[in-house]
Motif scaffolding. Structure first.
Motif, short mmCIF file in Angstrom:
data_model
loop_
_atom_site.label_atom_id
_atom_site.label_comp_id
_atom_site.label_asym_id
_atom_site.label_seq_id
_atom_site.Cartn_x
_atom_site.Cartn_y
_atom_site.Cartn_z
N GLU A 17 0.90 -1.00 -0.17
CA GLU A 17 -0.22 0.39 -0.35
C GLU A 17 0.64 1.17 0.13
OE1 GLU A 17 -2.92 -3.42 1.72
OE2 GLU A 17 -0.85 -2.64 2.00
N GLU A 32 -6.25 9.40 -3.14
CA GLU A 32 -6.60 8.49 -2.74
C GLU A 32 -8.41 8.68 -2.29
OE1 GLU A 32 -5.72 5.04 0.83
OE2 GLU A 32 -4.09 6.80 0.26
N CYS A 45 -5.70 0.03 -1.65
CA CYS A 45 -6.29 1.31 -1.21
C CYS A 45 -6.76 1.40 -2.58
CB CYS A 45 -4.74 2.41 -1.55
SG CYS A 45 -3.37 1.60 -1.55
#
Length: 124
Positions: A17, A32, A45
């Motif tokens: 990640e 994100e 993610c």
């Protein structure tokens, strides 16, 4: 019937990640976005830029896709390629798609990514 592609799912190995965040946010300039709590517990993610969403999910026995890939339409493709190269990514140009400039690269876990920009003539 179909109206749009909602997102593209790519796989990644457990623990990737931080590398994915650095690449997709710092290098590609995506944001994100939060995963729903029940899905966040699985790791991985999600990222978004405009209407484009890429979801990176954790996969046991991960192997990067070498042929399958998302095609990401960009503007200023030369600048995009230069930015990737400045961050250590390999860029492989391919002139076989009429009406487009395009290249391939890989994310930090080896997933193939296609970047393309229409040139006007013969573009899809």
């Amino acid at each position: 019937m179909l109206a749009a592609v909602d997102h593209v799912q790519l796989a990644a190995p457990s623990g990737a990640e931080d590398a994915l965040r650095a690449y997709y946010t710092d290098v590609l300039g995506m944001t994100e976005i939060p995963k729903p709590p029940v899905l966040a517990a699985r790791g991985g993610c999600w990222f978004q830029a405009g209407a484009v969403q890429l979801h990176l999910g954790i996969e046991t026995d991960f192997r990067p896709a070498k042929k399958a890939h998302p095609g990401l339409r960009v503007t200023r493709i030369e600048a995009c390629a230069a930015r990737l190269q400045e961050h250590g990514a390999k860029v492989i140009w391919d002139d076989s798609l009429p009406g487009h400039r395009r290249f391939y690269s890989e994310d930090p876990v080896g997933n193939r990514l296609e970047f393309l920009e229409p040139t006007g003539t013969g573009a899809l």
